[in-house]
Write an enzyme that holds these catalytic residues in place. Structure first.
Site, PDB file in Angstrom:
ATOM      1  N   TYR A 256      54.545 -32.261  40.676  1.00 40.15           N
ATOM      2  CA  TYR A 256      55.466 -32.067  39.568  1.00 40.15           C
ATOM      3  C   TYR A 256      56.605 -33.066  39.714  1.00 40.15           C
ATOM      4  CZ  TYR A 256      53.961 -27.412  37.806  1.00 40.15           C
ATOM      5  OH  TYR A 256      53.312 -26.361  37.226  1.00 40.15           O
TER       6      TYR A 256
ATOM      7  N   ASN B 107      58.250 -25.384  35.238  1.00 39.92           N
ATOM      8  CA  ASN B 107      58.336 -24.067  35.911  1.00 39.92           C
ATOM      9  C   ASN B 107      58.661 -24.297  37.392  1.00 39.92           C
ATOM     10  OD1 ASN B 107      58.113 -21.375  34.703  1.00 39.92           O
ATOM     11  ND2 ASN B 107      56.774 -20.939  36.444  1.00 39.92           N
ATOM     12  N   ALA B 108      57.661 -24.199  38.272  1.00 37.67           N
ATOM     13  CA  ALA B 108      57.789 -24.690  39.663  1.00 37.67           C
ATOM     14  C   ALA B 108      58.867 -24.017  40.493  1.00 37.67           C
ATOM     15  CB  ALA B 108      58.014 -26.216  39.676  1.00 37.67           C
ATOM     16  N   GLU B 109      59.397 -22.886  40.021  1.00 31.94           N
ATOM     17  CA  GLU B 109      60.468 -22.211  40.763  1.00 31.94           C
ATOM     18  C   GLU B 109      61.662 -23.127  41.002  1.00 31.94           C
ATOM     19  OE1 GLU B 109      57.231 -20.517  40.342  1.00 31.94           O
ATOM     20  OE2 GLU B 109      56.890 -21.390  42.318  1.00 31.94           O
TER      21      GLU B 109
ATOM     22  N   ASN C  82      53.060 -27.646  30.529  1.00 36.87           N
ATOM     23  CA  ASN C  82      52.738 -26.841  31.701  1.00 36.87           C
ATOM     24  C   ASN C  82      52.537 -25.389  31.304  1.00 36.87           C
ATOM     25  OD1 ASN C  82      52.746 -26.763  34.759  1.00 36.87           O
ATOM     26  ND2 ASN C  82      54.207 -25.140  34.290  1.00 36.87           N
ATOM     27  N   GLU C  83      51.423 -24.833  31.700  1.00 35.92           N
ATOM     28  CA  GLU C  83      51.188 -23.396  31.480  1.00 35.92           C
ATOM     29  C   GLU C  83      51.695 -22.966  30.100  1.00 35.92           C
ATOM     30  OE1 GLU C  83      53.067 -21.785  35.002  1.00 35.92           O
ATOM     31  OE2 GLU C  83      51.182 -21.804  36.096  1.00 35.92           O
TER      32      GLU C  83
ATOM     33  N   TYR D  39      46.133 -17.163  40.430  1.00 35.75           N
ATOM     34  CA  TYR D  39      46.841 -16.613  41.591  1.00 35.75           C
ATOM     35  C   TYR D  39      46.330 -15.189  41.789  1.00 35.75           C
ATOM     36  CZ  TYR D  39      49.846 -20.677  41.302  1.00 35.75           C
ATOM     37  OH  TYR D  39      50.316 -21.971  41.298  1.00 35.75           O
TER      38      TYR D  39
ATOM     39  N   GLU E 169      45.851 -25.238  39.263  1.00 35.38           N
ATOM     40  CA  GLU E 169      46.624 -24.600  40.326  1.00 35.38           C
ATOM     41  C   GLU E 169      45.814 -23.404  40.782  1.00 35.38           C
ATOM     42  OE1 GLU E 169      50.633 -23.389  39.276  1.00 35.38           O
ATOM     43  OE2 GLU E 169      50.903 -25.204  38.092  1.00 35.38           O
TER      44      GLU E 169
ATOM     45  N   TYR F  89      56.326 -21.201  51.108  1.00 35.57           N
ATOM     46  CA  TYR F  89      55.207 -20.728  50.288  1.00 35.57           C
ATOM     47  C   TYR F  89      54.054 -20.166  51.126  1.00 35.57           C
ATOM     48  CZ  TYR F  89      53.450 -20.485  45.483  1.00 35.57           C
ATOM     49  OH  TYR F  89      53.043 -20.038  44.253  1.00 35.57           O
TER      50      TYR F  89
END
Ligand SMILES: *[C@@H]1O[C@H](CO)[C@@H](O)[C@H](O)[C@H]1NC(C)=O
Length: 999
Positions: free
Chosen positions: A96, A140-142, A199-200, A259, A297, A363
């Site tokens: 990203y 996104n990606a936190e 993204n998403e 996930y 992902e 993570y």
């Protein structure tokens, strides 16, 4: 007021200026149509069919790891991570790009220093790693705002939709970042082979017109116009079916995420029923049968929120057993673009994270935050990736539905993948989360010998709980055909003089493998090392049957096939190191220990680069040149032996270094108050006025006479300080105030120099209304409120139409008894300069509003001569407030070692305080003592100067009336690794300079 003329207006003008300038006379009208819209082929290097992508005409499995270079602001360490991923047997990374770090101010794009991408793309190419680029603009990606710079709070209209203002806000970034990515495309000799726009994109609020394909047209156009020619891939968070090749989104390759075990790190041993994906193959056939099955992902770990359980628990939940069962399930469905999120997580340094996470972004990934590779899941991932890259048939095999009829046990289900010859049997428990050990025999279907039930010789196969296996039949190993193997293949290589096959099984399992052998000497395979292998002849093939044990067994056939039968724990020590700058697999098979990064053969010299954590026997079982004259490990020649079969043995010695780490309890500290605002003589005259009558934020209602949303005043990171001035009338008995800072935030309020109260914060509360009793005030006198608010980053913007990123930070509302709201006039500050941030080396988010940050005292060599001498943060401060402790010490770490260091805080008492850790000016820790969970803050070499003077600063914000002490903080080595990596260059460690206009 900071914005008399909105930056967006400026952008708009620039946009039209460019358009006008580009009109030229005498052009063929066709030139105005983008090549891809004319149907022209943009490039022919990366192509695809229903099974896999091709690169230069060759099928390629993308086994990929997600990493975010921006989560490690030491570019000279990026090659270290890439080499560790290449050593896993992966050939790709996905990255990203965080817009918020590149365009802190509208129109002010910057990608220099630690934010430059060229060094990363160069390092990827040098490591032999392809790149899937994911520049967003939304990621996104936190990360704070999900990648959106804070100023998007001021952009009118819906974000992530085709509103003109939003599209124009993204133009500059997409154009500039794409130019950089475009240069690194494979068409220009670089490593970038795919790009994911957006993204998403699959979640939206009720009633929202969705999906908006006009928006997708514009997003794709932005990238194509800027020179991106590699295929576009999508990543829906789940297979929603919006962004596919057959919808109007017209994406090149369809992909989705997964996930399946979720983020419940609190219960690290629980695999709930029904969590294993069971319909992905049919979903793929329904949504995108013409493109390779792509998991853009797939779960590689989990994020963890403030107050969470810590990444050790996430690691336990998403461990090597998870990889075995869940990844092999994906192979059963034929995944050939497989990206694991995260593969190395890194650090949310400098306020880049979102409020749902803390400083560590470890993570629980295969490579830990400190870049160590000692997690068992690293080794398991290596076994799997290396196997798939050793098995070209995997890429072309057809998938058929799973069935329990392939074994003798209904408790075992097999998902076969078949070519005309080779078959793979992806095998797991029918009840995926079973903890049973199940015995079974497998029915293999072979080309020349028909159906065979294995094992033939004795016993049964067994599958332990939370395990899965890949059995094979008619599996090619160079000139040899493995009729079948229940043992799993790690790798094989054909050399001039011999062929080596390495297989493994779990501890104490029975396995059987059959080698077709019709050559001379048929029938006389022999065990040349170890014992307990039963060897039997069948017509046309030789059968080996054994139980795995810690004793290695090697069987040799007369025709020169060496089969290594390993226990899985032993197999973990094997490596297939590649030569640098080669995207393919290497040709050596090496048994070593902690890490082998690469291998280069030059004539009769062989040079290995690797890392050691103990003295390690090295054995090269295949690929060493015959008549080896020099074996080097990290540039030093080793004593070695080479036997008749070419096998080389040596020992790489681990030399324990002497290291000296300063005792932070014993060094001299300096102290300065960081809340001078509450002193009677403090003047905030030069602070920005919070006088914007109407917020630019079109999503959230303003309840105060002037906007007190920090984003309106260009402050987006770290912390905020507000100053509220009013003239007392004697009726001020209380102040009610509603502040908002994101999860785990806190606030503290003073009236003049009197502490009024704090919201101490907890893991979930994002905004809080506190009612505070005020002391008696003297009518007619001027007073000032000082309100300090923690800023935990902006919310992500996951759901289209919700515009959650616009959720403001600051003061939402207040009531001062006896007054109209408008009796209070406000000043505001965040980081000095706001979007005109001062520290270009460390980027737009590294600083917050505290006095010491505004002055730059967190930087190396602050003007501390006349600060108080102090015993340090353990002496603390005696009242609610903010203090700053600064020290410096020298490090002289030994060369040739990687010794990651962490700042470790003790947390045994209950006390509400917040610490920011600055190391040489870089914010590498936000420690919220009363929320947690993080106590140990790794700081990489390159931020710490391992060969020089280091400056450490701790801001201590005490939220309770009687102050706070840091219980203890220590600098602790986390590992001692002897490394062949080479020198680490420091990030820019620019020193303090007097800041113009700092207040
Ligand atoms: C946005 O998309 C919608 C739906 O496709 C379309 O009607 C509208 O004209 C588009 N607006 C802009 C500004 O492009």
């Amino acid at each position: 007021m900071l914005f008399s003329f909105s930056a967006l207006q400026a952008l708009l003008l620039a946009f039209f200026a460019v358009r006008t300038a580009s009109i030229a006379i005498g052009r063929n009208p066709n030139d105005w149509i983008a090549p891809y819209k004319r149907g022209e082929v943009l490039q022919d290097i990366v192509t695809w069919d229903d099974k896999s992508i091709f690169i230069n005409g060759e099928r390629v499995l993308l086994f990929s790891g997600e990493i975010h270079p921006f989560r490690l602001p030491v570019p000279s360490l990026w090659p270290d991570i890439l080499q560790k991923i290449k050593a896993l047997g992966y050939n790709c990374v996905s990255v990203y790009i965080d817009w918020a770090l590149h365009e802190g101010k509208p129109g002010d794009f910057s990608a220099e220093g630690v934010f430059a991408w060229e060094p990363f793309f160069d390092a990827a190419k040098e490591a032999g790693i392809y790149v899937l680029a994911r520049p967003g603009p939304y990621i996104n990606a936190e990360v704070s705002g999900g990648g959106f710079p804070g100023w998007l709070q001021r952009v009118p209209g819906v974000l992530r939709d085709n509103d003109t203002a939003y599209m124009e806000a993204t133009n500059n970034y997409v154009q500039k970042i794409s130019e950089i990515v475009a240069k690194a495309q494979i068409t220009n000799g670089g490593p970038v082979i795919l790009l994911q726009p957006e993204n998403e994109y699959q979640s939206f609020i009720d009633g929202f017109p969705f999906p908006n394909f006009n928006y997708w047209d514009q997003v794709k156009d932005q990238y194509r116009k800027a020179g991106i020619v590699v295929p576009f891939i999508s990543n829906e968070a789940y297979p929603a079916g919006y962004i596919t090749p057959t919808t109007e989104a017209d994406i090149d390759i369809y992909g989705h995420d997964g996930y399946p075990l979720g983020f419940d790190c609190a219960n690290p041993t629980v695999w709930p029923d029904g969590k294993l994906p069971s319909d992905w193959w049919n979903t793929h056939l329904r949504l995108a049968p013409s493109t390779p099955f792509s998991l853009v992902e797939f779960q590689g770990g989990a994020f963890d929120p403030w107050g969470g359980n810590g990444f050790d628990k996430c690691l336990s939940l998403l461990n090597q057993e998870f990889e075995r069962v869940f990844y092999k399930n994906n192979y059963g469905y034929g995944v050939t673009i497989f990206n694991i999120y995260m593969t190395w997580g890194g650090t949310n340094w400098g306020n880049l994270g979102h409020p749902g996470g803390y400083t560590s972004y470890d993570y629980g990934a295969v490579v830990d935050e400190m870049r160590l590779v000692n997690r068992e899941k690293y080794s398991e991932a290596k076994l799997e990736a290396t196997f798939l890259h050793s098995s070209p048939a995997y890429l072309v095999a057809d998938r058929i539905n799973g069935s329990t009829s392939w074994t003798t046990s209904p408790d075992i289900i097999v998902f076969p993948a078949t070519t005309e010859t080779t078959k793979f049997y992806f095998t797991r428990h029918t009840k995926y989360n079973s903890l049973d050990s199940t015995s079974y025999k497998l029915h293999v279907s072979t080309a020349s010998y028909g159906n065979i039930t294995i094992p033939q010789l004795n016993n049964s196969l067994s599958l332990n709980g939370r395990d899965a296996k890949v059995h094979v039949s008619d599996y090619s190993v160079g000139d040899f055909n493995i009729v079948y193997s229940s043992a799993e293949v790690y790798t094989w290589k054909k050399y001039n003089e011999k062929t080596v096959l390495v297989v493994y099984g779990g501890p104490n399992e029975q396995h059987e493998l059959a080698i077709e052998d019709t050559s001379e000497g048929y029938g006389s395979a022999e065990t040349i090392e170890g014992s307990g292998v039963a060897i039997a002849q069948k017509t046309g093939y030789t059968v080996l049957n054994w139980a795995t044990s810690s004793e290695r067994k090697v069987v040799k056939t007369p025709s020169g096939l060496y089969v290594y039968l390993l226990d899985r724990n032993e197999a973990y020590n094997y490596w297939v190191p590649a030569t640098p700058a080669s995207y393919g697999q290497g040709s050596l098979i090496v048994k070593a220990g902690y890490l082998i990064r690469s291998a280069v053969t030059d004539g009769t010299t062989l040079s290995l680069i690797g890392d050691l954590n103990v003295t390690t026997p090295i054995e090269i079982i295949g690929g060493a040149p015959q008549g080896l004259t020099d074996l080097q490990f990290n540039g030093e020649s080793l004593d070695f032996k080479q036997d008749d079969a070419g096998v080389v043995t040596a020992t790489a010695e681990f030399k324990k270094p002497t290291i000296s780490i300063p005792d932070l309890g014993a060094v001299e500290w300096k102290y300065i108050d960081s809340l001078p605002e509450i002193k009677a003589d403090y003047s905030d005259e030069t602070w920005p006025d919070a006088d914007l009558e109407k917020t630019y934020n079109d999503k959230y209602e303003q309840l105060t006479p002037t906007s007190l949303f920090a984003g309106d005043y260009s402050f987006h990171s770290g912390s905020l300080v507000f100053r509220g001035h009013f003239k007392a009338n004697g009726q001020e008995s209380s102040l009610t105030i509603n502040t908002q800072g994101g999860s785990a935030y806190g606030h503290s309020i003073w009236l003049g120099d009197k502490f009024v109260g704090s919201w101490e914060g907890n893991d979930v509360t994002t905004n809080y209304t506190s009612t505070n009793t005020l002391p008696n005030l003297s009518s007619g006198q001027d007073y000032v409120l000082t309100v300090v608010i923690d800023h935990m980053g902006y919310d992500e913007n996951y759901v289209v139409g919700e515009d959650e990123m616009k959720t403001p930070r600051g003061i939402l509302d207040y009531t001062l008894s006896g007054h109209d709201k408008s009796d209070v006039t406000w000043k505001i500050t965040g980081n000095l300069g706001g979007e005109d941030y001062v520290d270009r080396a460390r980027g737009p988010l590294n600083e917050g509003a505290l006095f010491v940050e505004r002055q730059g005292y967190h930087l190396p060599a602050p003007p501390a001569d006349d600060w108080e001498t102090s015993e340090g943060p353990t002496t603390g401060i005696s009242a609610a407030g903010v203090g700053f402790f600064s020290t410096s010490f020298d490090l002289d770490m030994p060369d040739g070692y990687d010794i990651p260091l962490s700042f470790v805080f003790t947390n045994e008492t209950e006390s509400a305080y917040r610490v920011q850790l600055f190391v040489n000016g870089w914010q590498f820790g936000k420690y919220v003592h009363n929320v947690g969970p993080q106590r140990s803050f790794p700081v990489p070499e390159g931020i710490l100067d391992y060969h020089g003077t280091n400056w450490v600063g701790l801001s201590l914000w005490a939220l309770e009336a009687d102050g706070a002490k840091v219980e203890k903080v220590e600098l602790v080595p986390q590992a001692v690794i002897q490394t062949g990596f080479g020198k680490v260059e420091n990030a820019p460690l620019t020193k303090w300079e007097k800041r113009e206009g700092a207040y």
